[in-house]
Design an enzyme around this catalytic site. Sequence first.
Site, PDB file in Angstrom:
ATOM      1  N   ASP A 159      18.769   5.825   0.315  1.00  0.00           N
ATOM      2  CA  ASP A 159      18.105   5.741   1.610  1.00  0.00           C
ATOM      3  C   ASP A 159      18.528   4.507   2.394  1.00  0.00           C
ATOM      4  OD1 ASP A 159      16.938   3.979  -0.136  1.00  0.00           O
ATOM      5  OD2 ASP A 159      14.939   4.837  -0.042  1.00  0.00           O
ATOM      6  N   ASN A 204       2.959   4.056  -3.789  1.00  0.00           N
ATOM      7  CA  ASN A 204       2.250   5.297  -3.444  1.00  0.00           C
ATOM      8  C   ASN A 204       2.922   6.519  -4.057  1.00  0.00           C
ATOM      9  OD1 ASN A 204       4.565   5.524  -1.953  1.00  0.00           O
ATOM     10  ND2 ASN A 204       3.568   5.692   0.040  1.00  0.00           N
ATOM     11  N   HIS A 226       6.244   7.241  -3.884  1.00  0.00           N
ATOM     12  CA  HIS A 226       7.449   7.776  -3.234  1.00  0.00           C
ATOM     13  C   HIS A 226       8.696   7.494  -4.071  1.00  0.00           C
ATOM     14  CE1 HIS A 226       7.990   3.847  -0.679  1.00  0.00           C
ATOM     15  NE2 HIS A 226       8.810   3.802  -1.706  1.00  0.00           N
ATOM     16  N   GLU A 276       7.887  10.164   1.181  1.00  0.00           N
ATOM     17  CA  GLU A 276       6.501   9.708   1.184  1.00  0.00           C
ATOM     18  C   GLU A 276       5.538  10.854   0.829  1.00  0.00           C
ATOM     19  OE1 GLU A 276       6.142   6.644   1.273  1.00  0.00           O
ATOM     20  OE2 GLU A 276       6.522   5.699   3.193  1.00  0.00           O
TER      21      GLU A 276
HETATM   22  C1  GLP Z   1      11.604   1.163  -1.267  1.00  0.00           C
HETATM   23  C2  GLP Z   1      12.804   2.047  -1.627  1.00  0.00           C
HETATM   24  C3  GLP Z   1      12.555   2.804  -2.912  1.00  0.00           C
HETATM   25  C4  GLP Z   1      12.072   1.847  -3.988  1.00  0.00           C
HETATM   26  C5  GLP Z   1      10.786   1.227  -3.549  1.00  0.00           C
HETATM   27  C6  GLP Z   1      10.181   0.310  -4.591  1.00  0.00           C
HETATM   28  O1  GLP Z   1      10.597   1.887  -0.691  1.00  0.00           O
HETATM   29  N1  GLP Z   1      13.114   2.968  -0.590  1.00  0.00           N
HETATM   30  O2  GLP Z   1      13.748   3.452  -3.288  1.00  0.00           O
HETATM   31  O3  GLP Z   1      11.906   2.540  -5.178  1.00  0.00           O
HETATM   32  O4  GLP Z   1      11.045   0.480  -2.381  1.00  0.00           O
HETATM   33  O5  GLP Z   1      10.580  -0.998  -4.401  1.00  0.00           O
HETATM   34  P1  GLP Z   1      10.422  -2.144  -5.480  1.00  0.00           P
HETATM   35  O6  GLP Z   1      11.404  -1.832  -6.562  1.00  0.00           O
HETATM   36  O7  GLP Z   1      10.768  -3.410  -4.753  1.00  0.00           O
HETATM   37  O8  GLP Z   1       9.021  -2.103  -5.947  1.00  0.00           O
END
Ligand code: GLP
Length: 534
Positions: free
Chosen positions: A67, A136, A138, A143
């Site tokens: 993404d 959440n 995702h 989402e």
């Molecule tokens: C963002 C990314 C996700 C990732 C998430 C969790 O939303 N788009 O791909 O899994 O963050 O982030 P973190 O690893 O910093 O908790």
Amino acid sequence: MRVIVCENYEEMSEQAAKLVSSQLILKPESVLGLATGSTPIGLYQRLIENNKKGEIDFSQVTTFNLDEYYPIKRTNDQSYYYFMNEQLFSKVNINPENTYIPNGETKTPNDECANYEKLIKMHGGVDLQILGIGQNGHIGFNEPDANLNSKTHLTNLTENTIEANSRFFTSDEEVPRQALTMGISTILKSKKIILLASGANKSRVVSALLNDAINTSVPATMLKVHPDVVLICDKDAYTGVRLGVDIGGTEVKFAVVEGGKILYRSQFETEKDSADRFVEQIAEECNKIRKEYPIKTIGIGTPGTIKNGLVSASNLPFKSYPLGKRLKDYIDMPINIDNDANCAALGESEFGAGEKYENIIMVTLGTGVGGGIIIDNKICHGKYSMGEVGHIIIEAKNGLPCPCGQTGCWEQYASVTAFIRQAKTAALENTDSALYRIYKENGEKLNGKLIFAALDEGCPVAQKVFDEYIDWLVVGIKSLINIFGPDAIIIAGGITKQGERLVAPIRERVNNSDVAIEVSELQNDAGALGAAML
Ligand code: GLP
């Protein structure tokens, strides 16, 4: 879904790096699906090291990122384009032309998404997809929504995600409100998937992922339909929300625990007369708490012994009482029961002074001497009970009688009760001492703190009592060290408020640099925290 629970973030990253490295060794021209966020950074660091050591080669690898924020400039240090270059691409021998990230600068996002899908297909699909997970639920930026998009698409971010991401931006307004993301089916088409989760703030969502049926409110649950998903998470992410109950002689304490933090606590007075009534009260409180918190398991710490599920405790209404079975009549979820001192030791070992050790013995100094033995991070159990360290016999001849039926038990010499008794005897034998004066002033209220007050006055009689008390303590501690070879002895109980004043002379006389002697960090919370972790 295979689940690998690791001790910590480092071990999680290591495990993931092993799997990714194996993939690249077996298929050097692999197509990797990559994720951003803080979670995979440790994995990327290890891949960089392995690449430097020549163990893995990126020259034929193609990558597709999950993404990208939209809109965002590639030069923005919060763009995933920037992140991937910083964290991986510029540090391994990958051809930048083989690294694909949805273009956050595009003016035609829908075309960009359609093209991205085609590109993935053209490269034969993703062999191994790395995923993190949002708080959440995702994955990528898919989402929670009643309608999940299957293909790469432009999406609106939820308030929850915008808030979670705001920590990376200088102001709230700068946080992008939209993103381009692979869809659920794009992700599910990958041949293998590694999902990473670390930290207590992920424990709720990991619990939902593992325990809930597939649903669109936790998009990660969609992964359950994939035949080859490995969840690699650390202990904090795995523990979920748990309820620990610490039954004591005077009160019962309840603690809702998530990743070592107490989210909620309550307590009420111990019912002394009817075991059945007591169980009803405990169950009622547990069920009340379950309405407020998504409790995964309940752990109960009780004094006394547990034989074949029957609890017997001298100052509770439990006499060969089927505690677990009775509780199950009211509470329909897993309930684990163990001795309260074992629970305290487990709590201390998981979240307190014992966290950095694998083998500890917790010694609680109070009315008696309680104990719990943790070896390889687990409670040591015998056939019925184990860890009754207060009842090791340290005086073979003319030992003091103990209510347990033996004579010469350690707790008759090393408990705080014994310390006070020793002080009273010495005071009466030395009527010109400060200790005697303090005893006369306080009578039966003489306690550990007052004996230390006499020490503060420089009373030699109090000093002698204290020195002898330390000797008694050390006799037992040395025996425990000889038998179990622990990394640390953790001492708990009100008297440990004296800190180094109590512990330093013990350490000095134990005189063994291989064994740390430390004061409990959790004290009264250790029991409920440990019970929660059973
Ligand atoms: C963002 C990314 C996700 C990732 C998430 C969790 O939303 N788009 O791909 O899994 O963050 O982030 P973190 O690893 O910093 O908790």
